[in-house]
Design an enzyme around this catalytic site. Structure first.
Site, mmCIF file in Angstrom:
data_model
loop_
_atom_site.group_PDB
_atom_site.id
_atom_site.type_symbol
_atom_site.label_atom_id
_atom_site.label_comp_id
_atom_site.label_asym_id
_atom_site.label_seq_id
_atom_site.Cartn_x
_atom_site.Cartn_y
_atom_site.Cartn_z
ATOM 1 C CB SER A 54 3.268 -1.093 4.164
ATOM 2 O OG SER A 54 4.588 -1.563 4.144
ATOM 3 C CB ALA A 104 6.380 -1.024 -3.395
ATOM 4 C CD GLN A 105 6.482 2.560 3.008
ATOM 5 O OE1 GLN A 105 6.569 1.583 3.766
ATOM 6 N NE2 GLN A 105 6.759 3.787 3.414
ATOM 7 C CB VAL A 106 0.848 3.044 -1.697
ATOM 8 C CG1 VAL A 106 -0.029 4.135 -2.292
ATOM 9 C CG2 VAL A 106 1.146 1.985 -2.738
ATOM 10 C CE LYS A 111 3.822 -0.986 -6.223
ATOM 11 N NZ LYS A 111 3.102 -1.914 -7.116
ATOM 12 C CG ASP A 130 -0.942 -9.956 -8.560
ATOM 13 O OD1 ASP A 130 -1.318 -11.004 -8.011
ATOM 14 O OD2 ASP A 130 -0.247 -9.109 -7.982
#
Length: 515
Positions: free
Chosen positions: A132, A136-138, A152, A287
């Site tokens: 998390s 977003a969270q997965v 996601k 990133d």
């Protein structure tokens, strides 16, 4: 006029800053000058024993303010050209340790986006999130066809929260620039604008999926990097379904050692991947922090999270590559020339003065052994020097600088003896040879042959049109010349008539007076 809700939030932010001992920032602001004595009279101010450095206190403040401020701190940490080194280094430690949101709500968003229940879309779906973060969270899942995937999903109402917090950050930046002297030097408004662009770009998961697919295609046969497959039939703006990868997080050095990872190859491949993305593909993963990079033993990278990518124009590529090579060769005059020619610094900049400033930055660095030289820091110091000469901020170069620092730091963590210069120089020389050498010029000329061949049948008519146009132009010029000559004669005639009229009038007036 500041909205009451915004004012309350500002008061809360400043209270958190004071609680972490950031009085030197808060109390220096003109906005609080009239009530400064209240803080100074507070027992809490005199009894507090906060011995942490200012960088640590700023990091803790952002952590207490919540996910968006953590994300802002992460973005701010990339601007080492603006921040003092101790603060920038501390902000790098900010991590997205955000509690997950409701499993039921996550499932509801997914079902609303894909237009079917998770039970119909997946053979299995884990309601407990795997990870998390702030945006977003997965969740883990398995497709009906048997492939393991990750799902996601964006946080609910995240866009409204981001717009609200970004608006507040703009308000804080404006106040800081008005009341705090250092804020203008740190370009507070510019940093907030950069953050806004970055974080809003992460809210469209279709865009992220497109980025991932492009980089996957670029490295489809690579032995160095693997990018997971996107399942487009289940991907939407707020939901992304991607192949699940199994690897060791690149920051888990002990696990990698236990698995007999090839650290030297990994470090060198990280550099090669970066330069390949920047110069061959002109599309780089911007990133690449340790949380987004995994290792498939013994020496292959697995990358995820492509919300932030960077691109360069062909001229930026050329100038950047030539700058890098000039650095390698310690040709500071060429570095200065390239900055002026590229428009990164104003054309009126004195070349000799700029060259001397660059030399003063780079020569002490080259006194060290090559393996101890940080290429990223050299680039950073160059940007800091160029800023004194009114260098225009190049957002694409900031992303590139950030990514290079990440890659170099990661490489040195894996293999402290990494000589980034030795790895990068042959790559850049080959790139220049392919782009600027005789073969490249012949190839470019050959690429124009089909265009010329296509236009060849029309060449006689094009020549005729050109000649006809030239003849018409000549006739037009001759006509214009004759008209101008006639006008000149008319002006001369009018001039003579006017003089005669003036003389006659003057004579009549004189005669009348004498009479």
């Amino acid at each position: 006029m500041i909205h009451p809700k915004t004012l309350l939030r500002l008061i809360h932010i400043n209270w958190v800053m004071l609680a972490h001992g950031l009085d030197e920032i808060v109390l220096k602001m003109h906005f609080f000058r009239s009530i400064r004595f209240l803080f100074l009279l507070s027992p809490n101010h005199w009894m507090r024993k906060n011995t942490a450095t200012r960088g640590v206190r700023i990091r803790r403040t952002l952590e207490d303010l919540g996910p968006i401020y953590i994300k802002f701190g992460q973005t701010l940490s990339t601007r080492k050209d603006l921040l003092p080194e101790d603060i920038a280094n501390e902000l790098v430690k900010l991590q997205d340790r955000v509690p997950p949101f409701s499993n039921t709500l996550a499932q509801s968003i997914i079902e609303q986006q894909i237009g079917q229940s998770v039970h119909d879309a997946f053979a299995s779906f884990d309601t407990q999130p795997l990870a998390s973060a702030s945006v977003a969270q997965v969740h883990c899942a398995t497709l009906k066809s048997g492939e393991d995937v990750i799902v996601k999903v964006l946080r609910p109402d995240i866009e409204d929260k981001i717009h609200s917090d970004v608006a507040l950050l703009y308000e804080l930046a404006r106040m800081a620039e008005r009341f705090w002297g250092d804020a203008k030097r740190l370009r507070a408004l510019e940093v907030v604008a950069e953050f806004e662009k970055t974080i809003l770009g992460e809210l469209d998961l279709i865009r992220e999926a497109t980025n991932a697919t492009k980089i996957r295609d670029n490295f489809i046969d690579s032995e160095a990097l693997y990018v997971p497959k996107i399942y487009w039939d289940l991907t939407r703006q707020k939901v992304l379904v991607m192949e699940r990868i199994y690897g060791i997080p690149v920051g888990e050095i002990d696990q990698l050692k236990q698995g007999n990872a090839d650290f030297k190859t990994l470090a060198e491949r990280g550099v090669e991947i970066f330069f390949t993305q920047v110069f061959r593909d002109n599309f780089f993963h911007a990133d690449m922090h340790p949380g987004n990079i995994f290792v498939e033993l013994p020496d292959k990278y697995l990358a995820v999270d492509f919300g932030i990518v960077g691109t360069l124009t062909s001229s930026d590529q050329h100038y950047l590559a030539e700058n890098f090579l000039a650095f390698f060769n310690r040709d500071y005059r060429r570095v200065a020339q390239m900055h002026i020619e590229s428009g990164w610094v104003p054309a009126h900049t004195r070349e000799e003065e700029f060259e001397e400033a660059i030399r003063s930055v780079c020569e002490p660095v080259f006194a060290k052994p090559l393996k101890d030289i940080s290429f990223g820091l050299v680039l950073l110091r160059l940007f800091q020097t160029a800023r004194r000469f009114d260098m225009v901020v190049q957002p694409q170069l900031v992303l590139l600088q950030k990514t290079l620092l990440n890659i170099e730091g990661l490489g040195r963590q894996l293999y402290p003896e990494l000589d980034l210069w030795q790895t990068a120089k042959p790559f850049l020389e080959n790139w220049f040879k392919e782009r600027m050498g005789p073969r490249a010029k012949v190839k470019k000329a050959m690429e124009q042959v089909p265009v010329i061949a296509e236009q060849f049948p029309e060449l006689p008519s094009l020549v005729f049109q050109a000649l006809d146009g030239a003849a018409n132009s000549k006739q037009q010029l001759e006509s214009n010349r004759r008209e101008i000559e006639m006008l000149r004669k008319q002006v001369e005639t009018n001039h003579s008539s006017t003089l005669q009229a003036i003389i006659i009038s003057a004579s009549l007036i004189a005669a009348a007076v004498l009479w």
